[in-house]
Design a protein around this motif. Structure first.
Motif, mmCIF file in Angstrom:
data_model
loop_
_atom_site.group_PDB
_atom_site.id
_atom_site.type_symbol
_atom_site.label_atom_id
_atom_site.label_comp_id
_atom_site.label_asym_id
_atom_site.label_seq_id
_atom_site.Cartn_x
_atom_site.Cartn_y
_atom_site.Cartn_z
ATOM 1 N N THR A 165 -23.532 50.841 77.175
ATOM 2 C CA THR A 165 -24.403 51.296 78.266
ATOM 3 C C THR A 165 -24.088 50.544 79.555
ATOM 4 O O THR A 165 -23.999 51.128 80.632
ATOM 5 N N ASP A 166 -23.917 49.251 79.437
ATOM 6 C CA ASP A 166 -23.603 48.475 80.641
ATOM 7 C C ASP A 166 -22.285 48.925 81.266
ATOM 8 O O ASP A 166 -22.192 49.097 82.479
ATOM 9 N N MET A 167 -21.280 49.123 80.425
ATOM 10 C CA MET A 167 -19.974 49.518 80.973
ATOM 11 C C MET A 167 -20.075 50.896 81.637
ATOM 12 O O MET A 167 -19.547 51.102 82.750
ATOM 13 N N ALA A 168 -20.767 51.815 80.977
ATOM 14 C CA ALA A 168 -20.924 53.160 81.553
ATOM 15 C C ALA A 168 -21.670 53.068 82.888
ATOM 16 O O ALA A 168 -21.299 53.738 83.863
ATOM 17 N N LYS A 169 -22.698 52.241 82.937
ATOM 18 C CA LYS A 169 -23.459 52.089 84.195
ATOM 19 C C LYS A 169 -22.580 51.505 85.298
ATOM 20 O O LYS A 169 -22.666 51.912 86.460
ATOM 21 N N LYS A 170 -21.738 50.561 84.931
ATOM 22 C CA LYS A 170 -20.845 49.974 85.939
ATOM 23 C C LYS A 170 -19.850 51.017 86.468
ATOM 24 O O LYS A 170 -19.573 51.068 87.670
ATOM 25 N N PHE A 171 -19.311 51.846 85.568
ATOM 26 C CA PHE A 171 -18.384 52.908 86.016
ATOM 27 C C PHE A 171 -19.081 53.823 87.026
ATOM 28 O O PHE A 171 -18.518 54.174 88.061
ATOM 29 N N VAL A 172 -20.288 54.220 86.673
ATOM 30 C CA VAL A 172 -21.013 55.196 87.502
ATOM 31 C C VAL A 172 -21.386 54.584 88.850
ATOM 32 O O VAL A 172 -21.192 55.195 89.908
ATOM 33 N N LYS A 173 -21.891 53.364 88.816
ATOM 34 C CA LYS A 173 -22.268 52.691 90.067
ATOM 35 C C LYS A 173 -21.051 52.538 90.981
ATOM 36 O O LYS A 173 -21.107 52.813 92.182
ATOM 37 N N TYR A 185 -6.446 49.245 96.533
ATOM 38 C CA TYR A 185 -6.392 49.623 95.110
ATOM 39 C C TYR A 185 -7.042 50.992 94.928
ATOM 40 O O TYR A 185 -7.764 51.474 95.798
ATOM 41 N N THR A 186 -6.764 51.618 93.779
ATOM 42 C CA THR A 186 -7.312 52.958 93.504
ATOM 43 C C THR A 186 -8.235 52.903 92.279
ATOM 44 O O THR A 186 -8.619 51.822 91.815
ATOM 45 N N ASP A 187 -8.545 54.088 91.764
ATOM 46 C CA ASP A 187 -9.426 54.205 90.586
ATOM 47 C C ASP A 187 -8.977 53.317 89.427
ATOM 48 O O ASP A 187 -9.808 52.796 88.674
ATOM 49 N N ASP A 188 -7.677 53.138 89.272
ATOM 50 C CA ASP A 188 -7.173 52.312 88.161
ATOM 51 C C ASP A 188 -7.826 50.930 88.192
ATOM 52 O O ASP A 188 -8.346 50.432 87.188
ATOM 53 N N THR A 189 -7.777 50.318 89.370
ATOM 54 C CA THR A 189 -8.345 48.972 89.510
ATOM 55 C C THR A 189 -9.867 49.018 89.578
ATOM 56 O O THR A 189 -10.541 48.139 89.018
ATOM 57 N N ALA A 190 -10.408 50.034 90.239
ATOM 58 C CA ALA A 190 -11.873 50.143 90.318
ATOM 59 C C ALA A 190 -12.460 50.100 88.903
ATOM 60 O O ALA A 190 -13.450 49.400 88.639
ATOM 61 N N MET A 191 -11.827 50.827 87.988
ATOM 62 C CA MET A 191 -12.348 50.874 86.611
ATOM 63 C C MET A 191 -11.998 49.609 85.827
ATOM 64 O O MET A 191 -12.799 49.139 85.016
ATOM 65 N N THR A 192 -10.811 49.057 86.065
ATOM 66 C CA THR A 192 -10.432 47.798 85.387
ATOM 67 C C THR A 192 -11.429 46.692 85.735
ATOM 68 O O THR A 192 -11.832 45.893 84.884
ATOM 69 N N ARG A 193 -11.821 46.650 87.006
ATOM 70 C CA ARG A 193 -12.790 45.637 87.444
ATOM 71 C C ARG A 193 -14.121 45.820 86.709
ATOM 72 O O ARG A 193 -14.769 44.835 86.332
ATOM 73 N N CYS A 194 -14.526 47.075 86.511
ATOM 74 C CA CYS A 194 -15.782 47.340 85.781
ATOM 75 C C CYS A 194 -15.683 46.883 84.327
ATOM 76 O O CYS A 194 -16.624 46.286 83.793
ATOM 77 N N VAL A 195 -14.553 47.186 83.688
ATOM 78 C CA VAL A 195 -14.371 46.788 82.284
ATOM 79 C C VAL A 195 -14.457 45.266 82.182
ATOM 80 O O VAL A 195 -15.191 44.717 81.342
#
Ligand code: F2R
Ligand code: MG
Ligand code: MG
Ligand code: MG
Length: 300
Positions: A79-87, A56-66
């Motif tokens: 804040t939590d969502m932003a932290k998950k994206f960054v991590k 998978y690519t960034d699309d899924t990496a970010m979907t999983r975070c959301v």
């Protein structure tokens, strides 16, 4: 097998993942020929085929975070969502992210998440990004808000997008304008060629030139499509979206999440399950989002 609404939740998360994984090898390449794509899908359908799964690519990496943020916080927490994206980004930076969104992650980290909306606001000289990176990760928001009032869906969709994408063009007027074009194409039926779709709706990494295209792909693939061999309607959606070329992973992912929700997980051919990285995680997140929804009294 999980059927009914739970199967639709699974289908939506699995569809987003599968569109990304299956579409990624073609992203940004010139449009793949009919024979290349037909043999790609034919080969993958063969249960005897032994190949590594598609990443998978960034699309899924970010979907999983959301999804994980909505699950962990039982709602939207910026804040939590932003932290998950960054991590996630710093753990696995080579998932094929957009070239500017990574500056948002760097600024969020450098400012210790003090004002989580600020870094996205200063992208592109203060105009904000109109890339499709917010739209491509939106499926879990729709699932989480399944029974919520419309205004809650809009609020979470908009605010979660604003964490990285602040340009209004990306998610408002331009998308609606393109939806008019979409209706025009639908009226032309099966005669519409991939070039016409590209010229009219777009196949690019901007939101307004990919979101209506994904919706169109879903609608077009409800019925058999000339030159597309896939006869399973879910696969046909992904196959058709990829056949348009351009931002294939993202358009196929967005179309796949709609198709997966519409047809349900049980309609996704089993032979394709093993070809996509981390399908079991997508199913697990779908099940958690399903359990979290406040059921309507008539639903089972
Ligand atoms: N990045 C890619 N694909 C290219 C390379 C991948 C390749 N396969 C590889 O392996 O390396 N795909 C991913 O990016 C898209 C989502 O991007 P996102 O998250 O929206 O990023 P960003 O950086 O915010 O925007 C993307 C580009 O759009 C243009 N742009 C956006 N706003 C603009 C503005 N206001 N003015 C001018 N240009 C703007 C810029 O070129 C941005 O870099 C998905 O396709 C995902 O799969
Ligand atoms: Mg991608
Ligand atoms: Mg940069
Ligand atoms: Mg893409």
């Amino acid at each position: 097998a999980v059927e009914g609404l739970a199967g639709k939740f699974r289908g939506s998360m699995a569809g987003a993942l599968m569109g990304d994984c299956l579409g990624a090898p073609f992203e940004g390449e010139s449009r793949a020929s009919r024979s290349v794509l037909n043999s790609y899908f034919r080969r993958l359908a063969d249960p005897a085929l032994k190949v590594p799964y598609k990443l998978y690519t960034d699309d899924t990496a970010m979907t999983r975070c959301v999804a994980q943020s909505l699950i962990d916080e039982k709602g939207y927490c910026a804040t939590d969502m932003a932290k998950k994206f960054v991590k996630e980004y710093y753990n696995e930076p080579k998932r094929g992210y957009g070239s500017n969104v990574t500056d948002v992650f760097a600024a969020l980290r450098a400012t210790k998440f003090q004002d989580v909306y600020a870094p996205a606001g200063i992208q592109f000289g203060g105009r904000g990004s109109y890339g499709n990176g917010a739209a491509m990760r939106i499926a879990p928001v729709a699932l989480f808000c399944y029974d919520a009032p419309d205004k809650e869906v809009v609020h979470i969709a908009k605010d979660s997008s604003l964490l990285t994408h602040a340009n209004r063009l990306g998610y408002n007027g331009a998308v609606l304008q393109k939806l008019e074009k979409l209706l025009e194409l639908m009226e032309q039926g099966d005669s519409v060629t991939p070039s016409q779709v590209e010229d009219t709706l777009g196949v690019y990494i901007s939101a307004h030139m990919s979101v209506p295209t994904a919706i169109y792909s879903f609608i077009r693939a409800l019925n058999p499509v000339t030159n597309i061999e896939s006869d399973n309607a879910f696969l046909r959606t992904i196959h058709y979206a990829i056949s348009l070329g351009g931002d294939t992973d993202t358009i196929a992912s967005m179309a796949g999440s709609i198709a997966g929700a519409y047809y349900g997980f049980s309609e996704i051919p089993e032979s394709f399950h093993r070809h996509c990285e981390a399908l079991s995680d997508a199913i697990e997140q779908a099940d958690q989002l399903f359990k979290m929804r406040k059921p309507k009294s008539t639903e089972t």
